[in-house]
Design a protein around this motif. Structure first.
Motif, mmCIF file in Angstrom:
data_model
loop_
_atom_site.group_PDB
_atom_site.id
_atom_site.type_symbol
_atom_site.label_atom_id
_atom_site.label_comp_id
_atom_site.label_asym_id
_atom_site.label_seq_id
_atom_site.Cartn_x
_atom_site.Cartn_y
_atom_site.Cartn_z
ATOM 1 N N GLN A 148 28.260 40.167 44.518
ATOM 2 C CA GLN A 148 28.068 38.788 44.945
ATOM 3 C C GLN A 148 28.563 38.504 46.353
ATOM 4 O OE1 GLN A 148 28.992 35.776 41.847
ATOM 5 N NE2 GLN A 148 29.628 37.492 40.565
ATOM 6 N N ASP A 149 29.323 39.390 46.943
ATOM 7 C CA ASP A 149 29.954 39.117 48.227
ATOM 8 C C ASP A 149 29.865 40.338 49.135
ATOM 9 O OD1 ASP A 149 31.417 36.572 47.204
ATOM 10 O OD2 ASP A 149 32.068 38.150 45.833
ATOM 11 N N ARG A 155 33.567 39.470 39.630
ATOM 12 C CA ARG A 155 32.773 39.746 40.820
ATOM 13 C C ARG A 155 32.356 41.209 40.957
ATOM 14 N NH1 ARG A 155 31.283 34.652 42.431
ATOM 15 N NH2 ARG A 155 30.948 35.304 44.585
ATOM 16 N N GLY A 156 32.402 41.965 39.891
ATOM 17 C CA GLY A 156 31.920 43.345 39.935
ATOM 18 C C GLY A 156 32.782 44.283 40.752
ATOM 19 N N LEU A 157 34.107 44.083 40.721
ATOM 20 C CA LEU A 157 35.001 44.885 41.556
ATOM 21 C C LEU A 157 35.738 45.982 40.802
ATOM 22 C CD1 LEU A 157 36.584 41.961 43.643
ATOM 23 C CD2 LEU A 157 34.633 43.420 44.254
ATOM 24 N N TRP A 158 35.705 45.944 39.477
ATOM 25 C CA TRP A 158 36.569 46.850 38.709
ATOM 26 C C TRP A 158 36.203 48.317 38.900
ATOM 27 C CZ3 TRP A 158 40.604 44.234 37.855
ATOM 28 C CH2 TRP A 158 40.543 42.875 37.507
ATOM 29 N N GLY A 172 37.328 36.029 48.337
ATOM 30 C CA GLY A 172 37.430 36.334 46.922
ATOM 31 C C GLY A 172 36.460 35.499 46.139
ATOM 32 N N VAL A 173 36.783 35.189 44.923
ATOM 33 C CA VAL A 173 35.827 34.516 44.082
ATOM 34 C C VAL A 173 36.442 33.603 43.062
ATOM 35 C CG1 VAL A 173 33.934 34.856 42.580
ATOM 36 C CG2 VAL A 173 34.576 36.606 44.167
ATOM 37 N N GLY A 174 35.725 32.644 42.588
ATOM 38 C CA GLY A 174 36.007 31.800 41.451
ATOM 39 C C GLY A 174 37.351 31.127 41.496
#
Length: 421
Positions: A244-245, A276-279, A329-331
């Motif tokens: 997303q970023d 956010r798909g970072l893991w 970052g996100v959310g």
């Protein structure tokens, strides 16, 4: 009758094939409230295909969350790469992220020792990662127990020593504190430690108004560059597109050429980074996607020039000369704050909550499920942790799928019997 039943046999065989295909994944499940000898709650996940000497990831939830909220972050990656996950339960609304060799932090090290003993885990591949309150706790753990943790990944936190709330929400990050002073807060926790420090991965969004990007992220970078003994001259920059970023990354290597610090910033992304798909990129940094780890990279992962492409965690990266990166970052919850007397002050909402799919907070909020929404204010801390309680993805439970298949076969057999009669 015999002829008619013969026509059912292929269907039964097909069902058996499906069940056999599913059955290996049914065995692995989370163990909750594991008795490891301490009082802090512990959940544990050991995949079916666990390594003979697996790595360990301590997955730390956000404020107003619980251990279950951190179950899904690494589970599919543990299934893929064979490491074990520990998900602790905070003793209050948040983890007590005070950097000290006691309390919840000591309890978590006992969980790690339990896994090392019971599951033959590799004591040199133990990592911590978390979002929000869990990010703050990650900084506390790697500061207090560099003898236990090989690395940590911090998704929107505050520097070690800036958490002031105990098990409630609260932080104080003085704007005028020097890098050496931030570093001293880490060193004084375990003054006798002389070994290699854990490797650190930092993530933050510039639109984070909960654990504000300013001054927290610059202070984290100052702290860990000081502790790890690296500077801009030891760094390279890159960028990659996540799910997303777009993330701007600075990678720092020590004199031995080992990647010891990685900072990641994405412009205009708010607080909650857990969805956010970072893991998968965290696992890449830890080196748990490789066995053994790559030469020259210590306990973990890649060269830091790009993100992992799996699960939307990143794409191709482009490297350039040393320089600063921007990012976000996100959310996350909303916050309002001001700066006075060299300290960041303010208040914020503790994360939007909803059932499935969640609600959006009025100031860069997060999609969430199950959080509280308390608002507190304080003179020396932003008092909201923008917890981002991600809702269930709505995936059909495997047990329900098996039940439907069995029920379908039963109905087929009954119909054949009635027609035969």
């Amino acid at each position: 009758m015999t002829t008619k039943l013969r026509t059912v046999a292929p269907a039964a065989a097909s069902l058996a094939t499906v069940l056999l295909a599913i059955s290996p994944s049914l065995a692995a499940s989370w163990q909750t409230r594991v008795n490891y000898g301490g009082n802090t709650g512990m959940d544990l996940y050991v995949p079916d295909k666990v390594d003979a000497s697996p790595g360990v990831v301590v997955s730390l939830h956000y404020c107003s969350g619980n251990a279950g909220n951190a179950h899904g972050w690494f589970q599919s990656l543990a299934d893929k790469y064979g490491f074990v996950i520990i998900a602790p339960q905070a003793g209050g609304n948040c983890f007590d992220a005070t950097p000290a060799r006691s309390g919840e932090r000591e309890a978590i090290t006992k969980m790690v020792q339990y896994v090392i003993t019971q599951h033959h885990a590799d004591a040199t591949r133990v990592f911590a990662a978390g979002a929000s309150s869990g990010a703050c706790m990650t900084n506390a753990l790697i500061a207090a127990y560099p003898d236990v943790f090989a690395g940590g990944s911090v998704l929107a936190g505050v520097p070690a020593g800036a958490w002031t709330g105990g098990n409630a929400y609260g932080w104080t990050t003085p704007a005028g504190r020097s890098a050496a002073e931030w570093g001293d807060l880490v060193r004084k926790v375990n003054p006798g430690f002389t070994g290699a420090r854990p490797r650190v991965q930092l993530w933050h969004g510039t639109a984070d108004t909960t654990l504000n990007y300013e001054p927290n992220f610059p202070a984290e970078v100052a702290q860990w560059t000081n502790v790890l003994g690296v500077s801009q001259s030891d760094s390279t920059t890159s960028s990659f597109r996540g799910s997303q970023d777009t993330w701007n990354r600075i990678s720092y290597k020590n004199a031995a050429g080992t990647l010891v610090l990685e900072t990641n910033v994405a412009q205009n992304a708010p607080h909650d980074l857990s969805g956010r798909g970072l893991w998968d990129d965290v696992v890449r940094f830890f080196g748990l996607d490789m066995d053994p780890p790559p030469p020259g990279e210590g306990a973990g992962g890649g060269d830091g020039t790009g993100g992992s492409a799996a699960s939307g965690g990143g794409g191709s990266a482009t490297s350039s000369a040393s320089g600063a990166g921007g990012g976000a970052g996100v959310g996350g919850g909303s916050a309002t704050g001001s700066t006075s007397s060299g300290a960041t002050t303010g208040g914020a909402a503790e994360g939007a909550v909803g059932a499935t799919g969640g609600s959006t907070n009025s100031a860069g909020g997060s999609t969430a499920a199950g959080d509280d929404d308390p608002t507190t204010t304080g003179s020396d801390s932003t008092s909201s942790d923008g917890g981002c309680n991600l809702a269930s993805g709505g995936q059909q439970p495997r047990g329900a799928l098996v039940g439907l298949l069995v029920a379908g076969l039963g109905a087929m057999v009954r119909r054949r019997r009635r027609s035969a009669a």
